[in-house]
Design a protein around this motif. Structure first.
Motif, PDB file in Angstrom:
ATOM      1  N   ARG A 121       0.842  -1.182   0.000  1.00 39.95           N
ATOM      2  CA  ARG A 121       0.000   0.000   0.000  1.00 39.95           C
ATOM      3  C   ARG A 121       0.886   1.244   0.000  1.00 39.95           C
ATOM      4  O   ARG A 121       1.860   1.318   0.749  1.00 39.95           O
ATOM      5  CB  ARG A 121      -0.896  -0.025   1.236  1.00 39.95           C
ATOM      6  N   PRO A 122       0.569   2.239  -0.845  1.00 36.88           N
ATOM      7  CA  PRO A 122       1.454   3.406  -0.927  1.00 36.88           C
ATOM      8  C   PRO A 122       1.382   4.277   0.314  1.00 36.88           C
ATOM      9  O   PRO A 122       0.448   4.192   1.115  1.00 36.88           O
ATOM     10  CB  PRO A 122       0.928   4.158  -2.158  1.00 36.88           C
ATOM     11  N   GLU A 123       2.393   5.121   0.458  1.00 36.56           N
ATOM     12  CA  GLU A 123       2.399   6.131   1.514  1.00 36.56           C
ATOM     13  C   GLU A 123       1.611   7.347   1.035  1.00 36.56           C
ATOM     14  O   GLU A 123       1.551   7.644  -0.156  1.00 36.56           O
ATOM     15  CB  GLU A 123       3.833   6.545   1.844  1.00 36.56           C
ATOM     16  N   ALA A 124       1.001   8.057   1.957  1.00 36.90           N
ATOM     17  CA  ALA A 124       0.299   9.295   1.615  1.00 36.90           C
ATOM     18  C   ALA A 124       1.286  10.310   1.061  1.00 36.90           C
ATOM     19  O   ALA A 124       2.453  10.360   1.459  1.00 36.90           O
ATOM     20  CB  ALA A 124      -0.412   9.853   2.843  1.00 36.90           C
ATOM     21  N   GLY A 125       0.814  11.112   0.113  1.00 36.56           N
ATOM     22  CA  GLY A 125       1.658  12.130  -0.479  1.00 36.56           C
ATOM     23  C   GLY A 125       1.867  13.306   0.460  1.00 36.56           C
ATOM     24  O   GLY A 125       1.220  13.432   1.509  1.00 36.56           O
ATOM     25  N   SER A 126       2.777  14.183   0.078  1.00 33.46           N
ATOM     26  CA  SER A 126       3.030  15.390   0.869  1.00 33.46           C
ATOM     27  C   SER A 126       3.328  16.529  -0.088  1.00 33.46           C
ATOM     28  O   SER A 126       3.595  16.328  -1.277  1.00 33.46           O
ATOM     29  CB  SER A 126       4.200  15.181   1.837  1.00 33.46           C
ATOM     30  N   GLY A 127       3.249  17.734   0.440  1.00 28.10           N
ATOM     31  CA  GLY A 127       3.562  18.890  -0.381  1.00 28.10           C
ATOM     32  C   GLY A 127       2.404  19.300  -1.276  1.00 28.10           C
ATOM     33  O   GLY A 127       1.237  19.018  -1.005  1.00 28.10           O
ATOM     34  N   ALA A 128       2.764  19.961  -2.359  1.00 31.59           N
ATOM     35  CA  ALA A 128       1.761  20.504  -3.268  1.00 31.59           C
ATOM     36  C   ALA A 128       0.943  19.389  -3.918  1.00 31.59           C
ATOM     37  O   ALA A 128       1.490  18.333  -4.267  1.00 31.59           O
ATOM     38  CB  ALA A 128       2.439  21.355  -4.339  1.00 31.59           C
ATOM     39  N   PRO A 129      -0.359  19.585  -4.102  1.00 35.20           N
ATOM     40  CA  PRO A 129      -1.194  18.553  -4.725  1.00 35.20           C
ATOM     41  C   PRO A 129      -0.789  18.284  -6.172  1.00 35.20           C
ATOM     42  O   PRO A 129      -0.393  19.187  -6.912  1.00 35.20           O
ATOM     43  CB  PRO A 129      -2.602  19.150  -4.662  1.00 35.20           C
ATOM     44  N   SER A 130      -0.869  17.026  -6.541  1.00 42.64           N
ATOM     45  CA  SER A 130      -0.681  16.579  -7.925  1.00 42.64           C
ATOM     46  C   SER A 130      -1.600  15.384  -8.124  1.00 42.64           C
ATOM     47  O   SER A 130      -2.012  14.743  -7.151  1.00 42.64           O
ATOM     48  CB  SER A 130       0.771  16.162  -8.178  1.00 42.64           C
ATOM     49  N   PRO A 131      -1.957  15.056  -9.368  1.00 39.47           N
ATOM     50  CA  PRO A 131      -2.815  13.882  -9.572  1.00 39.47           C
ATOM     51  C   PRO A 131      -2.220  12.610  -8.982  1.00 39.47           C
ATOM     52  O   PRO A 131      -2.922  11.854  -8.300  1.00 39.47           O
ATOM     53  CB  PRO A 131      -2.932  13.809 -11.097  1.00 39.47           C
ATOM     54  N   GLU A 132      -0.927  12.362  -9.224  1.00 42.40           N
ATOM     55  CA  GLU A 132      -0.299  11.158  -8.674  1.00 42.40           C
ATOM     56  C   GLU A 132      -0.291  11.196  -7.150  1.00 42.40           C
ATOM     57  O   GLU A 132      -0.612  10.201  -6.479  1.00 42.40           O
ATOM     58  CB  GLU A 132       1.137  11.030  -9.179  1.00 42.40           C
ATOM     59  N   GLY A 133       0.028  12.354  -6.583  1.00 39.26           N
ATOM     60  CA  GLY A 133       0.074  12.457  -5.132  1.00 39.26           C
ATOM     61  C   GLY A 133      -1.282  12.255  -4.488  1.00 39.26           C
ATOM     62  O   GLY A 133      -1.395  11.594  -3.445  1.00 39.26           O
ATOM     63  N   LEU A 134      -2.326  12.809  -5.089  1.00 43.95           N
ATOM     64  CA  LEU A 134      -3.663  12.621  -4.525  1.00 43.95           C
ATOM     65  C   LEU A 134      -4.089  11.166  -4.632  1.00 43.95           C
ATOM     66  O   LEU A 134      -4.688  10.615  -3.688  1.00 43.95           O
ATOM     67  CB  LEU A 134      -4.672  13.514  -5.241  1.00 43.95           C
ATOM     68  N   ALA A 135      -3.791  10.520  -5.764  1.00 46.75           N
ATOM     69  CA  ALA A 135      -4.152   9.111  -5.917  1.00 46.75           C
ATOM     70  C   ALA A 135      -3.456   8.265  -4.861  1.00 46.75           C
ATOM     71  O   ALA A 135      -4.068   7.387  -4.240  1.00 46.75           O
ATOM     72  CB  ALA A 135      -3.798   8.632  -7.324  1.00 46.75           C
ATOM     73  N   ARG A 136      -2.170   8.499  -4.637  1.00 42.39           N
ATOM     74  CA  ARG A 136      -1.433   7.743  -3.616  1.00 42.39           C
ATOM     75  C   ARG A 136      -1.988   8.028  -2.215  1.00 42.39           C
ATOM     76  O   ARG A 136      -2.103   7.116  -1.387  1.00 42.39           O
ATOM     77  CB  ARG A 136       0.054   8.094  -3.675  1.00 42.39           C
ATOM     78  N   THR A 137      -2.331   9.269  -1.971  1.00 39.13           N
ATOM     79  CA  THR A 137      -2.888   9.630  -0.664  1.00 39.13           C
ATOM     80  C   THR A 137      -4.215   8.919  -0.431  1.00 39.13           C
ATOM     81  O   THR A 137      -4.466   8.383   0.660  1.00 39.13           O
ATOM     82  CB  THR A 137      -3.071  11.152  -0.581  1.00 39.13           C
ATOM     83  N   LEU A 138      -5.059   8.914  -1.432  1.00 39.87           N
ATOM     84  CA  LEU A 138      -6.335   8.211  -1.319  1.00 39.87           C
ATOM     85  C   LEU A 138      -6.110   6.741  -1.018  1.00 39.87           C
ATOM     86  O   LEU A 138      -6.738   6.171  -0.106  1.00 39.87           O
ATOM     87  CB  LEU A 138      -7.140   8.377  -2.608  1.00 39.87           C
ATOM     88  N   ALA A 139      -5.213   6.096  -1.773  1.00 40.64           N
ATOM     89  CA  ALA A 139      -4.950   4.676  -1.564  1.00 40.64           C
ATOM     90  C   ALA A 139      -4.376   4.404  -0.185  1.00 40.64           C
ATOM     91  O   ALA A 139      -4.604   3.346   0.407  1.00 40.64           O
ATOM     92  CB  ALA A 139      -4.001   4.154  -2.645  1.00 40.64           C
ATOM     93  N   ALA A 140      -3.644   5.375   0.348  1.00 45.02           N
ATOM     94  CA  ALA A 140      -2.994   5.187   1.643  1.00 45.02           C
ATOM     95  C   ALA A 140      -3.966   5.295   2.806  1.00 45.02           C
ATOM     96  O   ALA A 140      -3.816   4.590   3.814  1.00 45.02           O
ATOM     97  CB  ALA A 140      -1.868   6.209   1.808  1.00 45.02           C
ATOM     98  N   VAL A 141      -4.965   6.178   2.705  1.00 51.32           N
ATOM     99  CA  VAL A 141      -5.771   6.482   3.890  1.00 51.32           C
ATOM    100  C   VAL A 141      -7.210   5.983   3.804  1.00 51.32           C
ATOM    101  O   VAL A 141      -7.897   5.954   4.838  1.00 51.32           O
ATOM    102  CB  VAL A 141      -5.780   8.005   4.172  1.00 51.32           C
TER     103      VAL A 141
END
Length: 513
Positions: free
Chosen positions: A328-348
């Motif tokens: 399971r990926p780690e939540a993203g950090s910093g400025a929003p990006s499509p990849e970062g939001l997708a990883r954040t969703l999958a993480a939490v």
């Protein structure tokens, strides 16, 4: 017994126990009957397109039709955008549309319109019920039509005098029609194609993209070397851990054509040959190779699971484990990006969540970063008429009996088409987290300018800009009775998501992207 009461009792006897309503004068006797006959859950939508979208989302999770209650032809017209989407999603809905009294209609009162003609554009079954004693029978047949595999839109038009008239008779519930039989010849043809060729795509749609269909398709693919994909406009997929890392045919024409070019044989499982949403200068309408051969395993009116079981048997395809999507990926950090939001969703995201995805252009790449998320149901806009994400999320929460968290990934422009959904979420106290993807523009249309070869100027760009004045999503949500907060980083978004998942109430995150 008046007609309205016979209608309500028939709907309940036929298994329709939820009504998404925005009524008017012509429907007042139906509304009164809801007080007289217990058992119907009534959900108010503040605009008809919210009511019809909720009925769509409800069907996708509950797998049984609800009814809508709409006011005359204009009310039906207001709800047609999401009825179009529901038709493409093959959701079962019974529309009850009030109309002028039969004797009043010739006077051409202001709300008089061609209600039958409007209904026929989005319905598989339409009936104008003109006699009170026939209304119960007509309602039973409407429910039967809505339950026709895998789901259809049925519209029953209810003149006011038929509703208030005496002599109503409760209709006898009709048995659910069985899916059309699977064609043994089609199974053998698909099996032969898969045995003899290595350039084969198995294209899944409808119920084939739920868990059992995926498992069977994976067995076939592992036994034959075929590739498995989902149709882009598939409305409801099983995703996350325990399911395939299934990708959809891409939305963009150039990417889709490149992706499908290598497949000379395409086995259609409840799917249609892939075509573009629009025509583009110098490009074909179809996305597949010009010489591709299509093999129809099942049409949309057939059961794909039954056909895939037969195909597995014909190929002697052994049991195989579903592929591991990795950690399971780690939540993203910093400025929003499509990849970062997708990883954040999958993480939490919590286990067994429901995702209503109307992220439009921002979310086109979400899939590859969310395969390792917990198992979930992922709902998409199937018909292309924007404005379904919020009402589908609302109906899905009710279809799941408020027992599962719903996450609505929502583009800001299309959210304004059905913003009133938030009010219903607050009234019904639904466990929905809405993430507004706030870029203050219709970004998908900016991209389409490039695709069609047009050159936008200041006037054109002003029509694609939502920033003058800016939409205040926190205030808009609060005004509808929903708590909200703004996030400008993925860290803050993740914290807000986690907090909302611990609540049983709706929450809006205004994510500035």
């Amino acid at each position: 017994m008046n007609g309205a009461r016979s209608l309500v009792e028939t709907l309940l006897a036929s298994g329709v126990d939820t009504c998404f309503a925005n009524p008017g004068t012509s429907e007042m006797h139906f509304v009164a009957a809801l007080d007289q006959v217990p058992g119907m859950k009534c959900v108010l939508g503040l605009q008809e397109n919210v009511a019809t979208g909720m009925a769509d989302g409800y069907y996708r999770l509950a797998r049984k039709p609800a009814c809508t209650l709409l006011h005359c032809g204009p009310g039906l017209a207001n709800g047609m955008g999401n009825l179009h989407n529901a038709r493409r999603a093959r959701s079962g809905i019974v529309n009850i549309v009030g109309d002028q009294a039969t004797y009043h209609r010739p006077f051409d009162a202001p709300l008089t319109s061609d209600t039958v003609g409007l209904a026929e554009t989005v319905s598989a079954w339409v009936r104008n019920s003109t006699r009170t004693p026939d209304l119960g029978r007509d309602a039973a047949e409407a429910v039967r039509a809505a339950r026709t595999w895998p789901g259809q839109i049925a519209t029953l038009i209810l003149p006011a005098d038929v509703s208030w008239g005496d002599g109503g008779i409760v209709g006898t519930p009709c048995s659910r029609p069985e899916p059309a039989a699977v064609d043994a010849g089609a199974v053998e043809c698909a099996a032969r194609t898969l045995r003899d060729h290595r350039d084969v795509l198995i294209l899944l749609a409808g119920p084939a993209v739920l868990s059992e269909g995926q498992r069977l398709a994976w067995r076939v693919a592992q036994a034959t070397g075929a590739t498995v994909m989902a149709d882009y406009v598939t409305s409801h997929l099983a995703r996350g851990r325990g399911n395939l890392q299934l990708e959809r045919v891409p939305y963009g024409m150039a990417t889709a054509i490149k992706t499908l070019a290598k497949f000379k044989h395409i086995v259609l499982v409840n799917a249609r040959p892939p075509v573009g949403f629009f025509a583009y200068p110098g490009m074909p309408s179809v996305q597949h190779a010009p010489d591709a051969q299509f093999h129809v395993l099942t049409r949309p009116d057939q059961d794909p699971v039954e056909a895939l079981k037969a195909l597995v048997s014909a190929l002697n395809a052994p049991e195989v484990e579903m592929p591991d999507p990795g950690p399971r990926p780690e939540a993203g950090s910093g400025a929003p990006s499509p990849e970062g939001l997708a990883r954040t969703l999958a993480a939490v995201m919590p286990e067994n969540a429901i995702v209503s995805d109307e992220s439009i252009s921002y979310g086109l790449g979400f899939y590859k970063f969310t395969h390792a998320a917990p198992a979930c149901d992922w709902l998409h806009l199937a018909g292309g008429a924007i404005g379904d994400g919020m009402p589908v999320a609302t109906g899905a929460a009710l279809g799941a009996n408020k027992q599962r968290r719903v996450i609505n990934l929502q583009a800001d422009g299309s959210a304004m088409y059905s913003l009133q959904s938030l009010w219903t979420q607050a009234r019904e106290q639904l466990p929905i987290t809405t993430v507004i993807l706030n870029n203050s523009k219709y970004n998908v249309l900016i991209n389409e300018y490039k695709n069609v070869g047009a050159v936008p100027g200041d006037t054109a760009m002003s029509m694609l800009d939502l920033g003058n004045p800016s939409l205040n999503w926190v205030q808009l949500a609060n005004g509808m009775g929903v708590e909200a907060a703004r996030a400008t980083t993925l860290d803050h978004c993740a914290d807000l998501m986690r907090a909302s998942f611990r609540s049983d109430k709706p929450f809006v995150i205004d994510l500035v992207v």
